[in-house]
Design a protein around this motif. Structure first.
Motif, mmCIF file in Angstrom:
data_model
loop_
_atom_site.group_PDB
_atom_site.id
_atom_site.type_symbol
_atom_site.label_atom_id
_atom_site.label_comp_id
_atom_site.label_asym_id
_atom_site.label_seq_id
_atom_site.Cartn_x
_atom_site.Cartn_y
_atom_site.Cartn_z
ATOM 1 N N ILE A 93 36.056 50.526 47.773
ATOM 2 C CA ILE A 93 35.343 49.085 48.150
ATOM 3 C C ILE A 93 33.996 49.134 47.283
ATOM 4 O O ILE A 93 33.294 50.316 47.031
ATOM 5 C CB ILE A 93 34.644 49.069 49.704
ATOM 6 C CG1 ILE A 93 35.880 49.100 50.776
ATOM 7 C CG2 ILE A 93 33.862 47.847 49.859
ATOM 8 C CD1 ILE A 93 36.638 48.093 50.446
ATOM 9 N N THR A 94 33.917 47.872 46.330
ATOM 10 C CA THR A 94 33.009 47.974 45.472
ATOM 11 C C THR A 94 31.915 46.539 45.723
ATOM 12 O O THR A 94 32.835 45.621 46.055
ATOM 13 C CB THR A 94 33.504 47.802 44.017
ATOM 14 O OG1 THR A 94 34.445 48.926 43.912
ATOM 15 C CG2 THR A 94 32.388 47.647 43.010
ATOM 16 N N ILE A 95 30.736 46.733 45.742
ATOM 17 C CA ILE A 95 29.903 45.604 46.006
ATOM 18 C C ILE A 95 28.891 45.505 44.930
ATOM 19 O O ILE A 95 28.134 46.762 44.756
ATOM 20 C CB ILE A 95 29.031 45.756 47.297
ATOM 21 C CG1 ILE A 95 30.181 45.915 48.705
ATOM 22 C CG2 ILE A 95 28.090 44.338 47.327
ATOM 23 C CD1 ILE A 95 29.323 45.809 49.903
ATOM 24 N N ILE A 105 32.644 41.168 46.268
ATOM 25 C CA ILE A 105 32.833 42.535 47.023
ATOM 26 C C ILE A 105 34.414 42.563 46.762
ATOM 27 O O ILE A 105 35.185 41.698 46.976
ATOM 28 C CB ILE A 105 32.647 42.169 48.690
ATOM 29 C CG1 ILE A 105 31.247 41.687 49.022
ATOM 30 C CG2 ILE A 105 33.289 43.182 49.410
ATOM 31 C CD1 ILE A 105 31.205 41.244 50.432
ATOM 32 N N MET A 106 34.739 43.672 46.544
ATOM 33 C CA MET A 106 36.108 44.020 45.885
ATOM 34 C C MET A 106 36.803 45.165 46.833
ATOM 35 O O MET A 106 36.011 46.145 47.126
ATOM 36 C CB MET A 106 36.287 44.334 44.327
ATOM 37 C CG MET A 106 36.032 43.079 43.571
ATOM 38 S SD MET A 106 36.158 43.472 41.844
ATOM 39 C CE MET A 106 35.145 44.738 41.557
ATOM 40 N N ALA A 107 37.965 45.063 46.963
ATOM 41 C CA ALA A 107 38.833 46.037 47.753
ATOM 42 C C ALA A 107 39.865 46.513 46.710
ATOM 43 O O ALA A 107 40.647 45.813 46.459
ATOM 44 C CB ALA A 107 39.443 45.626 49.248
ATOM 45 N N TYR A 112 37.721 39.933 47.465
ATOM 46 C CA TYR A 112 38.099 39.351 48.764
ATOM 47 C C TYR A 112 38.081 37.766 48.615
ATOM 48 O O TYR A 112 37.231 37.429 48.086
ATOM 49 C CB TYR A 112 37.158 39.808 49.983
ATOM 50 C CG TYR A 112 37.426 41.044 50.489
ATOM 51 C CD1 TYR A 112 38.404 41.451 51.447
ATOM 52 C CD2 TYR A 112 36.470 42.233 50.081
ATOM 53 C CE1 TYR A 112 38.410 42.531 52.085
ATOM 54 C CE2 TYR A 112 36.536 43.303 50.735
ATOM 55 C CZ TYR A 112 37.445 43.403 51.454
ATOM 56 O OH TYR A 112 37.731 44.656 52.348
ATOM 57 N N GLU A 113 38.760 36.946 49.400
ATOM 58 C CA GLU A 113 38.748 35.619 49.288
ATOM 59 C C GLU A 113 37.755 35.164 50.250
ATOM 60 O O GLU A 113 36.784 34.336 49.808
ATOM 61 C CB GLU A 113 39.943 35.094 49.874
ATOM 62 C CG GLU A 113 41.360 35.058 48.857
ATOM 63 C CD GLU A 113 42.508 34.293 49.255
ATOM 64 O OE1 GLU A 113 42.334 33.848 50.499
ATOM 65 O OE2 GLU A 113 43.672 34.629 48.789
ATOM 66 N N GLU A 117 36.502 38.724 55.825
ATOM 67 C CA GLU A 117 37.721 39.607 55.721
ATOM 68 C C GLU A 117 37.471 41.005 55.586
ATOM 69 O O GLU A 117 37.889 41.966 56.156
ATOM 70 C CB GLU A 117 38.745 39.370 54.538
ATOM 71 C CG GLU A 117 39.382 37.737 54.511
ATOM 72 C CD GLU A 117 40.220 37.751 53.289
ATOM 73 O OE1 GLU A 117 40.125 38.648 52.430
ATOM 74 O OE2 GLU A 117 40.795 36.653 53.268
ATOM 75 N N HIS A 118 36.145 41.236 55.324
ATOM 76 C CA HIS A 118 35.669 42.734 55.362
ATOM 77 C C HIS A 118 34.806 43.157 56.449
ATOM 78 O O HIS A 118 34.985 44.297 56.699
ATOM 79 C CB HIS A 118 34.855 42.551 53.901
ATOM 80 C CG HIS A 118 34.148 43.941 53.623
ATOM 81 N ND1 HIS A 118 34.991 45.260 53.203
ATOM 82 C CD2 HIS A 118 32.953 44.795 53.635
ATOM 83 C CE1 HIS A 118 34.289 46.164 52.922
ATOM 84 N NE2 HIS A 118 32.850 45.787 53.313
#
Length: 376
Positions: A93-95, A105-107, A112-113, A117-118
């Protein structure tokens, strides 16, 4: 589920930080002001996409820097709510936030759309020294707590809550426009009032249901921590409970226009914290509860939150204890230690300015205890 690794770049007082955590108890020690709480907040931020202590994301950027990055590796398993993962698996997880831009915010390096979702994917509970503000301060603090729990629990609630906030903001902007023009367009207001009333009713019903379900576990924790010395209660208070609320809401449109804001709705709800009962009248904890009773009340709230999230998600939330040993008396500390000994919690993060005290308190706990020093 646990946080295995954490990397910080320009986050609060951390220009560059790298950590590998244990599955059980992680103790963060160091002098006051060295960044212990900031490290906990980074874990909280990574799990919930926001700070536990700052209301604006930009405040978490290191002074003099233009951005921050929080990067972590969580281990998930088949009980995490992601049925496609059969075996324990890791997710990165990267913010990141650049000044003047939107937070990303990435998984596993894929954005994430929707941030929603997070939320709830990596449940977390924080117990902090300022938690008694829930008792002493305003209704907004109490709503924030319960909305935070429900948002981790229920994606539908989070969706309705975010939509309500959006429509509320738009309606308030329209009311300001009407006030400036000294003219009200009731047909235009209807386009906002209909969805606002519908969403408000859904939020009200879910909050009411949640409090009813939450109370038994909360009372058990309070009884355990206080040796069953008194009764406690939480009462959900909302104007929306009135069967005639929709009519009243529309009746006060002119007042809303004069004040340039929406004066009725679930954004005005409150939760009354009461103590006493059975043999005597229940009274407000804020006015009549001792400091010890107030601390016990909020810790019971947080532990009940932990249990509720575990029951819903099928995993133990990460538990963050900020400076907790310095704020509780020996009896309440011993109760928490006993729960640690019994394996009630999963991964814990504890901050303390006095490492020797923490080592002594945790000496009887049969678990992997790791120490990390800040400010070195």
């Amino acid at each position: 589920m646990y946080l295995e690794k954490l990397s910080l770049t320009n986050f609060k007082n951390y220009e560059d930080g790298r950590y590998v955590f244990g599955r059980q108890i992680n103790v963060i020690v160091g002098p006051n002001g060295s960044g212990k709480t900031n490290l906990l907040d980074a874990v909280y931020f990574l799990a919930l996409s926001k700070s536990a202590f700052q209301n604006q994301d930009a405040f978490s950027i290191l002074h003099g820097a233009d951005y921050f990055i929080i990067d972590g590796i969580f281990e998930e398993n088949e009980h995490s709510g992601h049925p496609n993962r059969v075996n324990p698996d890791r997710v990165q997880i990267t913010i990141s936030l650049q000044r003047g831009q939107r937070k990303v915010i990435m998984a596993d390096k894929k954005p994430y759309e929707r941030i929603s979702e997070h939320i709830g994917r990596f449940p977390v509970v924080l117990i902090a020294p300022n938690d008694t503000d829930l008792v002493r301060e305003h209704s907004e603090d109490r709503r924030h707590f319960f909305d935070g729990v429900l948002s981790q629990l229920d994606p539908n609630y989070l969706r309705d809550f975010l939509m309500y906030q959006q429509v509320l903001k738009q309606r308030n902007s329209l009311l300001k426009l009407f006030a400036e023009r000294n003219q009200v367009d009731n047909d235009m207001l209807d386009t906002y009032d209909v969805p606002l009333l519908d969403l408000g009713q859904k939020i009200h019903d879910r909050r009411k249901q949640f409090v009813e379900e939450f109370l038994p576990g909360f009372r058990e924790h309070y009884a355990y921590l206080s040796n069953e010395s008194e009764m406690v209660n939480i009462v959900y208070e909302s104007e929306v409970s009135d069967p005639n609320f929709a009519e009243e809401f529309r009746h006060f449109r002119r007042r809303d226009t004069i004040l340039q804001r929406t004066t009725m709705g679930v954004h005005k709800d409150d939760y009354s914290f009461l103590i006493g009962g059975v043999y005597g009248e229940a009274v407000p904890l804020k006015k009549f509860g001792s400091q010890g009773q107030q601390k016990t009340f909020v810790i019971a709230l947080k532990l009940a939150q932990f249990d509720t999230l575990e029951a819903e998600k099928g995993v133990k939330p990460i538990l963050l204890l900020d400076d907790i040993f310095d704020k509780l008396d020996d009896r309440r500390i011993s109760k928490l230690i006993q729960q640690m000994e019994e394996g009630a919690f999963g991964q814990l993060f504890i901050t303390d300015a006095r490492p020797e005290r923490t080592r002594e308190l945790l000496s009887s706990v049969k678990a992997d205890v790791r120490f990390y020093e800040t400010g070195v």
